[in-house]
Design a protein around this motif. Structure first.
Motif, PDB file in Angstrom:
ATOM      1  N   LYS A 128       0.839  -1.205   0.000  1.00 13.07           N
ATOM      2  CA  LYS A 128       0.000   0.000   0.000  1.00 13.07           C
ATOM      3  C   LYS A 128       0.873   1.254   0.000  1.00 13.07           C
ATOM      4  O   LYS A 128       0.610   2.205  -0.751  1.00 13.07           O
ATOM      5  N   GLN A 129       1.927   1.252   0.811  1.00 14.66           N
ATOM      6  CA  GLN A 129       2.826   2.410   0.868  1.00 14.66           C
ATOM      7  C   GLN A 129       3.569   2.609  -0.455  1.00 14.66           C
ATOM      8  O   GLN A 129       3.764   3.745  -0.900  1.00 14.66           O
ATOM      9  N   LEU A 130       3.972   1.513  -1.084  1.00 13.41           N
ATOM     10  CA  LEU A 130       4.641   1.615  -2.383  1.00 13.41           C
ATOM     11  C   LEU A 130       3.684   2.152  -3.442  1.00 13.41           C
ATOM     12  O   LEU A 130       4.073   2.976  -4.282  1.00 13.41           O
ATOM     13  N   LYS A 131       2.450   1.719  -3.392  1.00 16.73           N
ATOM     14  CA  LYS A 131       1.449   2.222  -4.335  1.00 16.73           C
ATOM     15  C   LYS A 131       1.253   3.727  -4.154  1.00 16.73           C
ATOM     16  O   LYS A 131       1.182   4.481  -5.137  1.00 16.73           O
ATOM     17  N   GLN A 132       1.191   4.169  -2.899  1.00 14.05           N
ATOM     18  CA  GLN A 132       1.065   5.605  -2.622  1.00 14.05           C
ATOM     19  C   GLN A 132       2.290   6.361  -3.129  1.00 14.05           C
ATOM     20  O   GLN A 132       2.165   7.466  -3.675  1.00 14.05           O
ATOM     21  N   ARG A 133       3.457   5.758  -2.976  1.00 20.48           N
ATOM     22  CA  ARG A 133       4.695   6.394  -3.442  1.00 20.48           C
ATOM     23  C   ARG A 133       4.676   6.532  -4.958  1.00 20.48           C
ATOM     24  O   ARG A 133       5.052   7.566  -5.507  1.00 20.48           O
ATOM     25  N   ILE A 134       4.209   5.519  -5.641  1.00 20.78           N
ATOM     26  CA  ILE A 134       4.127   5.560  -7.102  1.00 20.78           C
ATOM     27  C   ILE A 134       3.163   6.659  -7.539  1.00 20.78           C
ATOM     28  O   ILE A 134       3.448   7.418  -8.476  1.00 20.78           O
ATOM     29  N   THR A 135       2.045   6.771  -6.855  1.00 21.56           N
ATOM     30  CA  THR A 135       1.061   7.815  -7.168  1.00 21.56           C
ATOM     31  C   THR A 135       1.675   9.201  -6.973  1.00 21.56           C
ATOM     32  O   THR A 135       1.504  10.087  -7.818  1.00 21.56           O
ATOM     33  N   SER A 136       2.412   9.379  -5.879  1.00 22.69           N
ATOM     34  CA  SER A 136       3.025  10.688  -5.639  1.00 22.69           C
ATOM     35  C   SER A 136       4.135  10.975  -6.650  1.00 22.69           C
ATOM     36  O   SER A 136       4.327  12.118  -7.066  1.00 22.69           O
ATOM     37  N   LEU A 137       4.820   9.951  -7.104  1.00 20.03           N
ATOM     38  CA  LEU A 137       5.853  10.138  -8.132  1.00 20.03           C
ATOM     39  C   LEU A 137       5.225  10.542  -9.456  1.00 20.03           C
ATOM     40  O   LEU A 137       5.789  11.366 -10.193  1.00 20.03           O
ATOM     41  N   ASP A 138       4.073   9.976  -9.755  1.00 22.66           N
ATOM     42  CA  ASP A 138       3.354  10.369 -10.975  1.00 22.66           C
ATOM     43  C   ASP A 138       2.987  11.851 -10.925  1.00 22.66           C
ATOM     44  O   ASP A 138       3.086  12.558 -11.927  1.00 22.66           O
ATOM     45  N   ALA A 182      10.076   1.105  -7.242  1.00 21.36           N
ATOM     46  CA  ALA A 182       8.921   0.886  -6.364  1.00 21.36           C
ATOM     47  C   ALA A 182       8.016  -0.207  -6.932  1.00 21.36           C
ATOM     48  O   ALA A 182       7.520  -1.069  -6.185  1.00 21.36           O
ATOM     49  N   SER A 183       7.834  -0.208  -8.233  1.00 19.65           N
ATOM     50  CA  SER A 183       7.001  -1.238  -8.876  1.00 19.65           C
ATOM     51  C   SER A 183       7.644  -2.618  -8.739  1.00 19.65           C
ATOM     52  O   SER A 183       6.955  -3.605  -8.452  1.00 19.65           O
ATOM     53  N   ARG A 184       8.957  -2.685  -8.926  1.00 17.30           N
ATOM     54  CA  ARG A 184       9.669  -3.956  -8.796  1.00 17.30           C
ATOM     55  C   ARG A 184       9.569  -4.484  -7.358  1.00 17.30           C
ATOM     56  O   ARG A 184       9.309  -5.670  -7.135  1.00 17.30           O
ATOM     57  N   LEU A 185       9.742  -3.594  -6.387  1.00 24.77           N
ATOM     58  CA  LEU A 185       9.653  -4.003  -4.989  1.00 24.77           C
ATOM     59  C   LEU A 185       8.238  -4.474  -4.642  1.00 24.77           C
ATOM     60  O   LEU A 185       8.062  -5.442  -3.892  1.00 24.77           O
ATOM     61  N   SER A 186       7.246  -3.816  -5.191  1.00 23.65           N
ATOM     62  CA  SER A 186       5.857  -4.222  -4.972  1.00 23.65           C
ATOM     63  C   SER A 186       5.619  -5.616  -5.557  1.00 23.65           C
ATOM     64  O   SER A 186       4.965  -6.462  -4.932  1.00 23.65           O
ATOM     65  N   ARG A 187       6.155  -5.862  -6.750  1.00 23.69           N
ATOM     66  CA  ARG A 187       6.017  -7.196  -7.365  1.00 23.69           C
ATOM     67  C   ARG A 187       6.703  -8.259  -6.506  1.00 23.69           C
ATOM     68  O   ARG A 187       6.182  -9.369  -6.338  1.00 23.69           O
ATOM     69  N   ASN A 188       7.870  -7.937  -5.938  1.00 24.23           N
ATOM     70  CA  ASN A 188       8.570  -8.884  -5.070  1.00 24.23           C
ATOM     71  C   ASN A 188       7.728  -9.231  -3.841  1.00 24.23           C
ATOM     72  O   ASN A 188       7.704 -10.381  -3.397  1.00 24.23           O
ATOM     73  N   LEU A 189       7.037  -8.232  -3.311  1.00 27.51           N
ATOM     74  CA  LEU A 189       6.156  -8.476  -2.160  1.00 27.51           C
ATOM     75  C   LEU A 189       4.984  -9.380  -2.558  1.00 27.51           C
ATOM     76  O   LEU A 189       4.594 -10.273  -1.805  1.00 27.51           O
ATOM     77  N   VAL A 190       4.447  -9.152  -3.746  1.00 25.97           N
ATOM     78  CA  VAL A 190       3.347  -9.987  -4.240  1.00 25.97           C
ATOM     79  C   VAL A 190       3.817 -11.436  -4.390  1.00 25.97           C
ATOM     80  O   VAL A 190       3.116 -12.383  -4.000  1.00 25.97           O
ATOM     81  N   ALA A 240      15.407  16.063 -16.143  1.00 25.50           N
ATOM     82  CA  ALA A 240      16.281  15.302 -15.241  1.00 25.50           C
ATOM     83  C   ALA A 240      15.470  14.740 -14.075  1.00 25.50           C
ATOM     84  O   ALA A 240      15.651  13.581 -13.678  1.00 25.50           O
ATOM     85  N   ALA A 241      14.583  15.561 -13.534  1.00 24.66           N
ATOM     86  CA  ALA A 241      13.744  15.105 -12.425  1.00 24.66           C
ATOM     87  C   ALA A 241      12.801  13.998 -12.894  1.00 24.66           C
ATOM     88  O   ALA A 241      12.532  13.047 -12.158  1.00 24.66           O
ATOM     89  N   THR A 242      12.321  14.106 -14.124  1.00 25.71           N
ATOM     90  CA  THR A 242      11.420  13.092 -14.679  1.00 25.71           C
ATOM     91  C   THR A 242      12.143  11.759 -14.807  1.00 25.71           C
ATOM     92  O   THR A 242      11.583  10.712 -14.474  1.00 25.71           O
ATOM     93  N   LEU A 243      13.404  11.770 -15.256  1.00 30.48           N
ATOM     94  CA  LEU A 243      14.186  10.550 -15.392  1.00 30.48           C
ATOM     95  C   LEU A 243      14.385   9.898 -14.027  1.00 30.48           C
ATOM     96  O   LEU A 243      14.191   8.692 -13.869  1.00 30.48           O
ATOM     97  N   ARG A 244      14.755  10.705 -13.025  1.00 33.59           N
ATOM     98  CA  ARG A 244      14.926  10.197 -11.660  1.00 33.59           C
ATOM     99  C   ARG A 244      13.606   9.632 -11.125  1.00 33.59           C
ATOM    100  O   ARG A 244      13.575   8.585 -10.498  1.00 33.59           O
ATOM    101  N   THR A 245      12.534  10.340 -11.392  1.00 34.22           N
ATOM    102  CA  THR A 245      11.208   9.905 -10.944  1.00 34.22           C
ATOM    103  C   THR A 245      10.822   8.586 -11.604  1.00 34.22           C
ATOM    104  O   THR A 245      10.298   7.682 -10.949  1.00 34.22           O
TER     105      THR A 245
END
Length: 151
Positions: free
Chosen positions: A54-64, A85-93, A73-78
């Motif tokens: 849930k926290q990773l999903k919120q982080r992804i939303t805030s990054l969007d 964050a998506s990869r870590l979420s998949r690992n949790l799944v 440059a900020a877009t590339l970092r984002t």
């Protein structure tokens, strides 16, 4: 006298057989307890997995949201952070799925139908599997926490 010796020898053989069976049953029970001790250690961590997802999903939303207002440059970092964050979420799944799969496939009811050796072999395999689940659960949680800056 020889009848006494034969009787004593017979009793020793019978008691040895009983002791051997009893010892096998005890070993099976001890091994089953070890398997479930690992399960019982890992199972509560499924709640942690759900919270971290849930926290990773919120982080992804805030990054969007940040992406739409940032520089190239900020877009590339984002984008890189979002991908992590998506990869870590998949690992949790995956870790959660492994636990659920192990629980659905564990068949403790059949232990009573197996010989002690067969039951021990089955439990040894199950112990290896639940240890693997534990390793993956712990690693995915730790990586997600590090990414989110939590301990």
């Amino acid at each position: 006298m020889s009848k006494l010796i034969v009787s004593i020898a017979g009793l020793l053989i019978l008691s040895g057989t009983f002791w051997s069976c009893n010892s096998g049953e005890e070993t099976v029970k001890e091994t089953e307890n070890e398997v479930f001790a690992i399960h019982d250690e890992v199972m509560p961590k499924i709640d942690d997995i759900m919270k971290l997802r849930k926290q990773l999903k919120q982080r992804i939303t805030s990054l969007d949201s940040l992406k739409s207002t940032g520089s190239a440059a900020a877009t590339l970092r984002t984008d890189e952070e979002k991908e992590q964050a998506s990869r870590l979420s998949r690992n949790l799944v995956v870790a959660d799925s492994l636990m659920m799969e192990w629980m659905s496939r564990y068949n403790g009811d059949t232990l009573a139908k197996l010989s002690s050796d067969e039951a021990l072999s089955y439990l040894t395999g199950q112990k290896d599997k639940i240890i693997d689940v534990k390793t993956k659960v712990n690693a995915s949680i730790e990586q997600a926490r590090q990414f989110l800056g939590k301990k």
